[in-house]
Structures are given as C-alpha cells and as structure tokens.
Design an enzyme around this catalytic site. Structure first.
Site, PDB file in Angstrom:
ATOM      1  N   HIS A  38       0.867  -1.178   0.000  1.00  0.00           N
ATOM      2  CA  HIS A  38       0.000   0.000   0.000  1.00  0.00           C
ATOM      3  C   HIS A  38       0.900   1.223   0.000  1.00  0.00           C
ATOM      4  O   HIS A  38       1.684   1.434   0.927  1.00  0.00           O
ATOM      5  CB  HIS A  38      -0.924   0.023   1.214  1.00  0.00           C
ATOM      6  CG  HIS A  38      -1.928   1.143   1.162  1.00  0.00           C
ATOM      7  ND1 HIS A  38      -3.198   0.984   0.632  1.00  0.00           N
ATOM      8  CD2 HIS A  38      -1.837   2.444   1.539  1.00  0.00           C
ATOM      9  CE1 HIS A  38      -3.846   2.135   0.698  1.00  0.00           C
ATOM     10  NE2 HIS A  38      -3.041   3.036   1.240  1.00  0.00           N
ATOM     11  N   CYS A  39       0.793   2.046  -1.030  1.00  0.00           N
ATOM     12  CA  CYS A  39       1.704   3.177  -1.211  1.00  0.00           C
ATOM     13  C   CYS A  39       1.031   4.475  -0.765  1.00  0.00           C
ATOM     14  O   CYS A  39       0.038   4.899  -1.368  1.00  0.00           O
ATOM     15  CB  CYS A  39       2.136   3.288  -2.668  1.00  0.00           C
ATOM     16  SG  CYS A  39       3.291   4.652  -2.981  1.00  0.00           S
ATOM     17  N   PRO A  40       1.554   5.150   0.265  1.00  0.00           N
ATOM     18  CA  PRO A  40       0.941   6.411   0.705  1.00  0.00           C
ATOM     19  C   PRO A  40       1.106   7.530  -0.316  1.00  0.00           C
ATOM     20  O   PRO A  40       0.300   8.469  -0.334  1.00  0.00           O
ATOM     21  CB  PRO A  40       1.696   6.731   2.005  1.00  0.00           C
ATOM     22  CG  PRO A  40       2.997   6.014   1.877  1.00  0.00           C
ATOM     23  CD  PRO A  40       2.697   4.776   1.104  1.00  0.00           C
ATOM     24  N   ASN A  48      -1.793   6.980  -2.418  1.00  0.00           N
ATOM     25  CA  ASN A  48      -3.012   6.713  -1.649  1.00  0.00           C
ATOM     26  C   ASN A  48      -3.808   5.574  -2.270  1.00  0.00           C
ATOM     27  O   ASN A  48      -5.018   5.652  -2.470  1.00  0.00           O
ATOM     28  CB  ASN A  48      -3.891   7.976  -1.562  1.00  0.00           C
ATOM     29  CG  ASN A  48      -5.043   7.804  -0.582  1.00  0.00           C
ATOM     30  OD1 ASN A  48      -4.944   7.043   0.371  1.00  0.00           O
ATOM     31  ND2 ASN A  48      -6.150   8.498  -0.826  1.00  0.00           N
ATOM     32  N   ASN A  49      -3.097   4.495  -2.564  1.00  0.00           N
ATOM     33  CA  ASN A  49      -3.744   3.368  -3.218  1.00  0.00           C
ATOM     34  C   ASN A  49      -2.909   2.121  -2.990  1.00  0.00           C
ATOM     35  O   ASN A  49      -1.710   2.202  -2.711  1.00  0.00           O
ATOM     36  CB  ASN A  49      -3.885   3.627  -4.719  1.00  0.00           C
ATOM     37  CG  ASN A  49      -4.940   2.752  -5.371  1.00  0.00           C
ATOM     38  OD1 ASN A  49      -5.616   1.974  -4.699  1.00  0.00           O
ATOM     39  ND2 ASN A  49      -5.076   2.864  -6.680  1.00  0.00           N
TER      40      ASN A  49
END
Length: 359
Positions: free
Chosen positions: A149-151, A154-155
């Site tokens: 999950h990549c901040p 945001n996905n």
C-alpha cells in the site's frame, strides 16, 4: 466513528497533495523561470520545452493511473456462499469447519498455503485467498497480487496498477534527471555569480537541488522494482516467500526474465511504455515453475530446466487460466516429459489438505 474515518481518508491524501504541489511548482520554475526568462538561445528553449512537456505528460499520466485505478478484488468464485458462511460460523473450529473450507476450495486454482500448510482464508472478507492475494489493512479489502500500500499514491499497488506504478517510477525518474541535466549549467552560473540576481535565481537553484535529490531516491526504488519484475516477486513475497503445497519456494512464480517481464507488461510491446493496462491474466491464478531452482540459472544445454529436484516439488494439478498458460508453452522453461510424468503422478484430483483461518 464515521467522522474519524472521514478524517483519516482526508489525511491519506496529504502525500498526494504534496507531490502534486511539488509538480506544479516545478512546472512553473522550469517553464517560466528557466526556459522563458533565463534561456536566451531560441533553439535551446524550443528543444527543452518540447522534451520537458513529453516527460511531464507521461509522468502525470502514469501517476494519475496509479492513483485512480481501483485495485482488483477476488472474483465471486473465491467468496464463500451464504450457506458456507453460516456453516463456518455455526461449526466449532475443527474438522467440521475445515470440511466447509475444503468444499469451498476444492475447485479453485490455488496452490499457496499458510505457514502451517493450511489454505489461506480471510475471515474479514469471507473468502479463500487466491495465490499472491493479501488483505490490505488500510483499504480493508483483499487485493489481487498485492505488492504494497503506497501512501504517495493513496492506493494499493497490485495486479491492476502495478504496471502503472512501474511507469510512474520510470517517468518520474526521467523527469527529474532531465530537469537536473538541463538546469545544471544555469545552476552553476547562478552559484558562481555568473548571472545577475533575479527572481529566477531561487527557483533555478532550488529546482536543481530538488531534482537531484528525488533522482537519487527514485533510482534506488525503480531499480528495486525492476529486480522484483525480473524475478516475478512482489514486495510482500520478498519479506515472506510464498509457501506451496510441500515447501517454501522463493522462486516459485519465476518463469525466466522474458516471461516474467511479459506477465507484467503484456505480449504487445507497443503498449509497454504507455500507462494502459496490458498485463497478462486475471490476477487470480499464476503459472508456477516446476522446480525449486531459479529457471534462469538452472537451464540444461538443451534449453530445458533441470528437473533433478522435481520429485519433491509437485507441479499444480489444477489447469492454469488460458491467458497465463501460454507463458509455459513459448520457449519451454521446463521439460514437457517430466511435467507429464508429474501430472500422471498427481492426477487431476485436489487432495484433502489441512485448512485454517488466516487473518
């Protein structure tokens, strides 16, 4: 509770807004302050502006696709039926509960297991997890071929947008390198007082520092994900190797560099550099290699993968999805005769296995 969740969702967009603001400022600094106000050579202006807008467009396009492409979730066939859910909740944890899961999973193309050898089950989504699928605590969903999950986007980065994420890293790196390279001479002139102090001085000097700094971090991240693609691994699989029916195999999904690349980017090379979906398969099933060795390092002179260890590493008995199976037929990376022998040995039945819940 609802207000808190909404506030959390808004906070999740802060990193994206930060990247967007940096991108907007860099556009103003490069186009207006550097190209239009500082550069004096018309030819240099035109070349830099055209090249810059190409990199900018590809960067924004791939970033947009990474952010707004919805992660894919397991298909309905992996979800427990209403009756199975009731039976699972009603039965005590034990053989009766395992029988419910066994019945639900018997016809599914799944080969990976939990550390205890049980079929991977998500008790939050009430489904049998497909291979390489994991539950994201941020999205609160099971994501097909989840990488992380990549901040910054945001996905969740997974099967549906992993290609877009790779292109985002590649084009953002090229974008920063191009800015740093074309800005360098003006940075040196301002630094050595070769140009008069103007409003452009701050923008041009800070632009170079920012581009150089991001280039270093992006190059390491992009190189790492290129290595992951070459080995057909996800970030999660690096930290915890996939566990198959008989053993853990860190190279279980690797089919060789060429086929690993095609699994992510597709068969049509004209789409490789564009942020349009072209990955192979449905995200629910993946071809696996036959042996416990890396197929790129264990090839025999005849061009076939060594099968000296195949007796202890059974090839999955379930048929592969049509969209993935041809990866195993082009330029064979495993012996068809050995595979046939293993198939005869295994049969087409799915033996009963111990199962337990996995959160």
């Amino acid at each position: 509770g609802g207000v808190r969740r909404r506030c959390q969702r808004l906070l999740y967009w802060v990193p994206v807004l930060f990247i967007t603001s940096i991108l907007c400022w860099s556009y103003y600094a490069y186009v207006t302050q550097l190209c239009l106000l500082t550069m004096t050579n018309i030819g240099e202006k035109v070349v830099c502006l055209v090249a810059y807008h190409i990199f900018f467009m590809l960067f924004v396009w791939s970033y947009w696709k990474t952010i707004f492409t919805l992660p894919m979730n397991p298909s309905k066939e992996f979800h427990l039926s209403y009756s199975d859910k009731e039976s699972l909740e009603r039965e005590p944890r034990g053989e009766s509960q395992q029988e419910v899961l066994r019945r639900a999973a018997k016809d599914l193309p799944i080969y990976t297991r939990t550390m205890s050898g049980a079929i991977r089950y998500c008790d939050r989504c009430h489904l049998v997890k497909p291979d390489r699928c994991h539950h994201c605590s941020v999205c609160d969903k099971c994501i097909l071929k989840m990488d992380h999950h990549c901040p910054w986007v945001n996905n969740c980065v997974g099967f549906s947008n992993y290609k877009f994420f790779l292109l985002f890293l590649a084009y953002s790196l090229l974008y920063c390198l191009f800015i740093a390279a074309t800005d360098l001479q003006y940075f040196i002139k301002f630094w050595t007082n070769g140009l008069p102090d103007t409003q452009a001085k701050f923008h041009i000097m800070f632009l170079f520092f920012a581009a150089a700094m991001f280039s270093v971090s992006l190059s390491s991240l992009f190189g790492y994900h290129c290595w992951l693609v070459s080995k057909n691994k996800s970030t999660l699989e690096v930290f915890r190797a996939p566990i198959f029916r008989h053993r853990t195999d860190k190279n279980g999904f690797s089919l060789g560099f060429s086929k690993n690349l095609r699994q992510v980017f597709g068969d049509e090379k004209k789409y490789w550099l564009l942020p349009v979906f072209s990955s192979l398969g449905d995200g629910c099933s993946f071809p696996t290699c036959l042996v416990n060795q890396d197929p790129e390092q264990a090839s025999t002179p005849g061009g076939l993968t060594s099968t000296s260890k195949s007796e202890n590493h059974l090839f999955p008995a379930k048929p592969l999805r049509d969209s993935q199976s041809h990866l195993l037929t082009d330029t064979p990376s495993w012996s068809e005769t050995s595979a046939k022998a293993e198939k005869d040995k295994i049969g087409m039945s799915n033996p009963a296995l111990t199962m337990e819940n996995e959160t």
